[in-house]
Design a protein around this motif. Structure first.
Motif, PDB file in Angstrom:
ATOM      1  N   GLN A 249       0.806  -1.224   0.000  1.00  0.00           N
ATOM      2  CA  GLN A 249       0.000   0.000   0.000  1.00  0.00           C
ATOM      3  C   GLN A 249       0.843   1.280   0.000  1.00  0.00           C
ATOM      4  OE1 GLN A 249      -3.514   0.046  -0.464  1.00  0.00           O
ATOM      5  NE2 GLN A 249      -2.774  -1.994  -1.042  1.00  0.00           N
ATOM      6  N   GLN A 250       2.084   1.155  -0.446  1.00  0.00           N
ATOM      7  CA  GLN A 250       2.913   2.336  -0.661  1.00  0.00           C
ATOM      8  C   GLN A 250       2.990   2.598  -2.169  1.00  0.00           C
ATOM      9  OE1 GLN A 250       6.693   1.822   1.318  1.00  0.00           O
ATOM     10  NE2 GLN A 250       5.757   1.533   3.333  1.00  0.00           N
ATOM     11  N   LEU A 251       3.113   3.864  -2.528  1.00  0.00           N
ATOM     12  CA  LEU A 251       3.134   4.225  -3.942  1.00  0.00           C
ATOM     13  C   LEU A 251       4.482   3.861  -4.550  1.00  0.00           C
ATOM     14  CD1 LEU A 251       1.397   5.646  -6.157  1.00  0.00           C
ATOM     15  CD2 LEU A 251       2.753   7.690  -5.684  1.00  0.00           C
ATOM     16  N   LEU A 252       4.443   3.023  -5.578  1.00  0.00           N
ATOM     17  CA  LEU A 252       5.647   2.625  -6.302  1.00  0.00           C
ATOM     18  C   LEU A 252       5.598   3.247  -7.690  1.00  0.00           C
ATOM     19  CD1 LEU A 252       7.305  -0.868  -6.457  1.00  0.00           C
ATOM     20  CD2 LEU A 252       6.830   0.371  -8.575  1.00  0.00           C
ATOM     21  N   GLN A 253       6.686   3.849  -8.078  1.00  0.00           N
ATOM     22  CA  GLN A 253       6.791   4.513  -9.383  1.00  0.00           C
ATOM     23  C   GLN A 253       7.908   3.872 -10.186  1.00  0.00           C
ATOM     24  OE1 GLN A 253       6.982   8.894  -9.418  1.00  0.00           O
ATOM     25  NE2 GLN A 253       8.744   8.749 -10.802  1.00  0.00           N
ATOM     26  N   VAL A 254       7.615   3.585 -11.453  1.00  0.00           N
ATOM     27  CA  VAL A 254       8.611   3.039 -12.374  1.00  0.00           C
ATOM     28  C   VAL A 254       8.839   4.049 -13.489  1.00  0.00           C
ATOM     29  CG1 VAL A 254       9.178   1.202 -13.998  1.00  0.00           C
ATOM     30  CG2 VAL A 254       7.957   0.657 -11.890  1.00  0.00           C
ATOM     31  N   ASP A 255      10.099   4.384 -13.737  1.00  0.00           N
ATOM     32  CA  ASP A 255      10.473   5.233 -14.868  1.00  0.00           C
ATOM     33  C   ASP A 255      11.319   4.407 -15.824  1.00  0.00           C
ATOM     34  OD1 ASP A 255       9.208   7.364 -13.692  1.00  0.00           O
ATOM     35  OD2 ASP A 255      11.039   8.296 -12.927  1.00  0.00           O
ATOM     36  N   LEU A 256      11.009   4.485 -17.114  1.00  0.00           N
ATOM     37  CA  LEU A 256      11.741   3.726 -18.125  1.00  0.00           C
ATOM     38  C   LEU A 256      12.648   4.642 -18.934  1.00  0.00           C
ATOM     39  CD1 LEU A 256       9.006   1.311 -19.565  1.00  0.00           C
ATOM     40  CD2 LEU A 256      10.700   0.855 -17.780  1.00  0.00           C
ATOM     41  N   TYR A 257      13.913   4.214 -19.058  1.00  0.00           N
ATOM     42  CA  TYR A 257      14.910   4.957 -19.827  1.00  0.00           C
ATOM     43  C   TYR A 257      15.419   4.063 -20.954  1.00  0.00           C
ATOM     44  CZ  TYR A 257      14.959   8.115 -15.818  1.00  0.00           C
ATOM     45  OH  TYR A 257      14.598   8.994 -14.828  1.00  0.00           O
ATOM     46  N   PRO A 258      15.304   4.492 -22.210  1.00  0.00           N
ATOM     47  CA  PRO A 258      15.745   3.642 -23.322  1.00  0.00           C
ATOM     48  C   PRO A 258      17.266   3.569 -23.412  1.00  0.00           C
ATOM     49  CG  PRO A 258      15.056   5.785 -24.145  1.00  0.00           C
ATOM     50  CD  PRO A 258      14.731   5.772 -22.678  1.00  0.00           C
ATOM     51  N   ALA A 259      17.739   2.476 -24.005  1.00  0.00           N
ATOM     52  CA  ALA A 259      19.174   2.333 -24.239  1.00  0.00           C
ATOM     53  C   ALA A 259      19.650   3.426 -25.180  1.00  0.00           C
ATOM     54  CB  ALA A 259      19.470   0.955 -24.827  1.00  0.00           C
ATOM     55  N   SER A 260      20.861   3.926 -24.899  1.00  0.00           N
ATOM     56  CA  SER A 260      21.436   4.988 -25.727  1.00  0.00           C
ATOM     57  C   SER A 260      22.946   4.806 -25.743  1.00  0.00           C
ATOM     58  CB  SER A 260      21.075   6.365 -25.164  1.00  0.00           C
ATOM     59  OG  SER A 260      21.686   7.397 -25.906  1.00  0.00           O
ATOM     60  N   GLY A 261      23.482   4.409 -26.902  1.00  0.00           N
ATOM     61  CA  GLY A 261      24.912   4.151 -26.981  1.00  0.00           C
ATOM     62  C   GLY A 261      25.295   2.993 -26.077  1.00  0.00           C
TER      63      GLY A 261
ATOM     64  N   VAL B 276       9.908   4.133  -4.391  1.00  0.00           N
ATOM     65  CA  VAL B 276       8.789   3.888  -3.478  1.00  0.00           C
ATOM     66  C   VAL B 276       8.710   5.036  -2.479  1.00  0.00           C
ATOM     67  CG1 VAL B 276       7.839   2.396  -1.682  1.00  0.00           C
ATOM     68  CG2 VAL B 276       8.891   1.375  -3.703  1.00  0.00           C
ATOM     69  N   ASP B 277       7.507   5.542  -2.290  1.00  0.00           N
ATOM     70  CA  ASP B 277       7.282   6.612  -1.310  1.00  0.00           C
ATOM     71  C   ASP B 277       7.086   5.973   0.062  1.00  0.00           C
ATOM     72  OD1 ASP B 277       6.701   8.916   0.044  1.00  0.00           O
ATOM     73  OD2 ASP B 277       4.694   9.168  -0.812  1.00  0.00           O
ATOM     74  N   GLN B 278       8.192   5.687   0.735  1.00  0.00           N
ATOM     75  CA  GLN B 278       8.128   4.995   2.025  1.00  0.00           C
ATOM     76  C   GLN B 278       7.813   5.932   3.182  1.00  0.00           C
ATOM     77  OE1 GLN B 278      11.211   1.718   2.462  1.00  0.00           O
ATOM     78  NE2 GLN B 278      12.157   2.877   0.776  1.00  0.00           N
ATOM     79  N   THR B 279       7.979   7.226   2.974  1.00  0.00           N
ATOM     80  CA  THR B 279       7.746   8.187   4.057  1.00  0.00           C
ATOM     81  C   THR B 279       6.394   8.885   3.948  1.00  0.00           C
ATOM     82  OG1 THR B 279       8.801   9.994   2.818  1.00  0.00           O
ATOM     83  CG2 THR B 279      10.224   8.611   4.199  1.00  0.00           C
ATOM     84  N   GLY B 280       5.667   8.638   2.852  1.00  0.00           N
ATOM     85  CA  GLY B 280       4.378   9.298   2.664  1.00  0.00           C
ATOM     86  C   GLY B 280       4.494  10.770   2.335  1.00  0.00           C
ATOM     87  N   LYS B 281       5.618  11.166   1.747  1.00  0.00           N
ATOM     88  CA  LYS B 281       5.823  12.595   1.502  1.00  0.00           C
ATOM     89  C   LYS B 281       4.862  13.144   0.448  1.00  0.00           C
ATOM     90  CE  LYS B 281       9.672  12.220  -1.853  1.00  0.00           C
ATOM     91  NZ  LYS B 281      11.098  12.575  -2.080  1.00  0.00           N
TER      92      LYS B 281
END
Length: 428
Positions: free
Chosen positions: A310-322, A378-383
């Motif tokens: 029940q904590q907010l998890l965020q995934v950011d995707l970065y494409p391969a470059s070189g 993950v927002d573990q502190t609820g900020k």
């Protein structure tokens, strides 16, 4: 005499704007005395008193509100006296004393947005007839032609940046950026092409999305009180998907997540505009540096630590470059972790820097196949709950994993990858 810069911007705006459905002062338009209130041979003063002054004294909106959410009203071009009104309109280049029919103020009034309502068309015609009759009579009176303008400018007194920001076409563009691009998350329950079951159970009011029509959707949201301009945080558009009030569709948004931020960006700005809350250009919030669009491309993380439940998890995707990875994310997603199942899954939103080449391709809702680095926060502190404007950063980074996928669309075709916590081997 050339027109002031603010006038040019106002006039250009009227040609591109959208119809208004929520005037800023009163839902009913200004009542313009009809032509019958004057007779042939009436003096300019009589016409001004009977047909122009009532517009000036009215607290109701003029036809200007079809193009401008706030900041521009026909009343801005009228002074309490005929002499002051005429002299200042002439000085501003809005009355042509040689060709009164060509006066800019008349052309300004005649500007009509697409899909103008019948009521507003009638009001506009009455405004035009009143000003036309008065101007034609006034230019024939030597005492008015010799009147000197005062040192107070006539017309809107706000900076051009504020006027431009509150134009209806600009408001719609912000709505598209911040809310319309997210409606895919709500379509299953709120779009009329997909929610027959919900309509049967709860009625037509659940269908607040208007297919392929962001302006109609915004208009309906306002009419249905989904947006609360008096108390933006209490808007049902925010409170229902966050479960702050009952929502049959369950929790779809978390306070502080990306969707919540975007919804608040538009709603807070809209509320302040309707209240006339911007007086200077530096008070206007800048647009987000990044644009995004929700897709039907799904990503699943397995073996997520149960402690993140029940904590907010965020995934950011970065494409391969070189030999490494791009410095700009190309997709993102955030949602609460299902701790007992050690699972996180959600649809991806494609992201791009505003004005970039990839930003022009977002509407295709396709993520190029290939290798990506997924950074997991993950927002573990609820900020984010404490400050919805806060962002997750490196202090919230808990893992990252490389993904190689063709990124097919569809819930049943989601890309699956095992959660990998940070270690010496994969730490940034």
């Amino acid at each position: 005499m050339s027109a002031p810069r603010w006038l040019i911007l106002v006039c250009l705006a009227c040609a591109a704007c959208q119809p208004a459905t929520t005037p800023t002062v009163d839902e009913s338009p200004v009542e313009v005395p009809p032509a019958e209130t004057t007779a042939p041979g009436d003096s300019a003063a009589q016409i001004f008193t009977r047909r122009i002054l009532p517009i000036f004294q009215s607290k109701k909106p003029s036809s200007c509100t079809e193009c401008h959410l706030s900041g521009v009203h026909l009343q801005d071009y009228i002074r309490p006296s005929q002499q002051a009104t005429f002299a200042n309109l002439v000085a501003a280049g809005l009355i042509d004393v040689e060709q009164p029919d060509e006066s800019k103020i008349l052309k300004f009034i005649q500007r009509t947005p697409p899909q103008s309502s019948l009521i507003n068309q009638q009001v506009r015609e009455q405004e035009y007839e009143a000003f036309h009759a008065w101007i034609v009579a006034a230019v024939a009176q030597p005492e008015l032609l010799s009147a000197a303008a005062d040192d107070q400018p006539i017309g809107p007194q706000l900076p051009v940046e504020v006027i431009r920001h509150a134009r209806r076409d600009q408001v719609l563009a912000s709505f598209v950026d911040n809310i319309w691009t997210e409606v895919g998350r709500c379509a299953a329950c709120h779009s009329p092409d997909r929610n027959q079951k919900q309509v049967a159970e709860h009625g037509e009011q659940v269908s607040w999305i208007r297919l392929n029509d962001p302006q109609a959707t915004l208009d309906h949201m306002l009419a249905a009180d989904l947006i609360n301009v008096a108390d933006p945080e209490k808007s049902l558009l925010l409170q229902k998907p966050t479960l702050l009030v009952e929502h049959g569709g369950g929790q779809k948004v978390v306070v502080g997540d990306r969707t919540y931020k975007q919804f608040r960006r538009f709603i807070d700005d809209y509320a302040r505009m309707t209240a006339g809350g911007y007086a200077t250009a530096d008070q206007i919030p800048p647009p987000a540096d990044e644009v995004s669009v929700v897709t039907d491309i799904w990503l699943k993380l397995t073996d997520v630590p149960a402690e993140y439940d029940q904590q907010l998890l965020q995934v950011d995707l970065y494409p391969a470059s070189g030999d490494g990875w791009s410095t700009e994310r190309i997709a993102t997603s955030d949602r609460l972790v299902a701790g007992p199942q050690k699972l996180w899954q959600h649809s991806l939103s494609l992201t791009a820097s505003r004005g970039s080449e990839f930003a022009q391709q977002l509407a295709e809702q396709k993520l190029p196949p290939g290798k990506y680095l997924a950074k997991i926060y993950v927002d573990q502190t609820g900020k984010l709950q404490q400050d919805f404007t806060a962002q997750l950063d490196d202090s919230d980074l808990v893992g990252q994993v490389e993904i190689n996928s063709r990124w097919p669309a569809g819930y049943g075709k989601m890309t699956k990858v095992q959660f990998r916590p940070l270690s010496k081997e994969n730490a940034p």
